[in-house]
Design a protein around this motif. Sequence first.
Motif, PDB file in Angstrom:
ATOM      1  N   ARG A 184       0.854  -1.199   0.000  1.00  0.00           N
ATOM      2  CA  ARG A 184       0.000   0.000   0.000  1.00  0.00           C
ATOM      3  C   ARG A 184       0.879   1.233   0.000  1.00  0.00           C
ATOM      4  O   ARG A 184       1.857   1.313   0.754  1.00  0.00           O
ATOM      5  CB  ARG A 184      -0.900  -0.012   1.237  1.00  0.00           C
ATOM      6  N   LYS A 194      -5.183   9.857  -2.565  1.00  0.00           N
ATOM      7  CA  LYS A 194      -5.200   8.611  -3.347  1.00  0.00           C
ATOM      8  C   LYS A 194      -4.207   7.616  -2.755  1.00  0.00           C
ATOM      9  O   LYS A 194      -3.053   7.970  -2.476  1.00  0.00           O
ATOM     10  CB  LYS A 194      -4.826   8.906  -4.803  1.00  0.00           C
ATOM     11  N   GLU A 211      -2.816   3.565  -3.499  1.00  0.00           N
ATOM     12  CA  GLU A 211      -2.819   2.434  -4.428  1.00  0.00           C
ATOM     13  C   GLU A 211      -2.414   1.163  -3.711  1.00  0.00           C
ATOM     14  O   GLU A 211      -1.609   1.182  -2.773  1.00  0.00           O
ATOM     15  CB  GLU A 211      -1.868   2.700  -5.595  1.00  0.00           C
ATOM     16  N   SER A 229      -7.096   1.015  -6.365  1.00  0.00           N
ATOM     17  CA  SER A 229      -6.823   2.316  -5.763  1.00  0.00           C
ATOM     18  C   SER A 229      -8.044   2.805  -4.996  1.00  0.00           C
ATOM     19  O   SER A 229      -9.190   2.515  -5.370  1.00  0.00           O
ATOM     20  CB  SER A 229      -6.420   3.352  -6.827  1.00  0.00           C
ATOM     21  N   ALA A 262       0.119  -1.035  -9.747  1.00  0.00           N
ATOM     22  CA  ALA A 262      -1.133  -0.743  -9.051  1.00  0.00           C
ATOM     23  C   ALA A 262      -2.247  -1.594  -9.645  1.00  0.00           C
ATOM     24  O   ALA A 262      -2.493  -1.557 -10.847  1.00  0.00           O
ATOM     25  CB  ALA A 262      -1.477   0.737  -9.181  1.00  0.00           C
ATOM     26  N   ASN A 275      -9.723   6.307  -3.643  1.00  0.00           N
ATOM     27  CA  ASN A 275      -9.625   7.725  -3.981  1.00  0.00           C
ATOM     28  C   ASN A 275     -10.682   8.552  -3.253  1.00  0.00           C
ATOM     29  O   ASN A 275     -11.869   8.192  -3.239  1.00  0.00           O
ATOM     30  CB  ASN A 275      -9.831   7.916  -5.486  1.00  0.00           C
TER      31      ASN A 275
END
Length: 301
Positions: free
Chosen positions: A198, A223, A225, A240, A237, A242
């Motif tokens: 992460r 953000k 990923e 994700s 990635a 966000n």
Amino acid sequence: MQQRDFRSTLLHSGLLTEGGVEGIYLRSPAFESVVRGVEAMISRAAGAPVANRYFLPPIIPLSALEGAGYHRSFPNLVGVITSFTGSDSDLPEYLRRIQDDEDWTRGLSTVDISLCSAACHQIYPLHSHRSVRDDGVTYEVQASCFRHEPSSDPARMQSFRMQEIVLIGSEKAAFDHRESWLPRAAALLEGLGLDITREVANDPFFGRPGRILTRGQLEKELKFELLAPIGDNRLVAIASANYHEDHMGHGFDISLNSGGPAHSACMGFGLDRVALALISVHGVDLESWPTPVRQQLFASL
């Protein structure tokens, strides 16, 4: 395994077939079975009401792309659609260009449709000029997306599938949605035998103004990923999380019942990349994959 070797393995096994342009692949039933198994697993975890689940088309209204501001931040990735919109009197000149091997695309004009760049872009217009509950409304969506970044890297397809769990609501509801999904998503992927990393990330904003947006996104940690080894064990990635703040609320004029612009967040899974990560770690022979992984992905298909 080097990137080109992994790509060659995928092609030789028949899981993927070259589509004539870099980043375009024909997918085999075996590859699709992995994607659909991952899709079903995510849906079980999301538990979204059926009424709020959508399988979206690969095209969106151009206004949705504009509302999201994607055309400003990522002009190099956008795919707008053109068509012949002329009259009968314009047709001879268009056909002459084709006959003379000239640039026939000069006879085409932009229409009100764009290729989908992110699955969640098709959800916000549903609430445009309306208000939502502060605790939020949640959607589970899947779409075929397009981004113009030709590459021989199979993990960088120009046409790929995204599955997202999207929430539109208050600042707290959106932030909590992102925060709650990060560990859940990591656990789901690790349960398939993937080694997940992460990290704070940024979108690939374009140009000088984009560098300012990149710094802001990283500083605010908007953000995150989830990365996994693919091919030569480089981290890619595959999902994700966000938090968009009130960007979409302003862009689509979505307000809260309590007043003020809505905030939004999404947890997105790159279905094709997850499939590639699984193939990379477990091999091209799906029958030989670990029994727990097979049970998780294929038992309900």
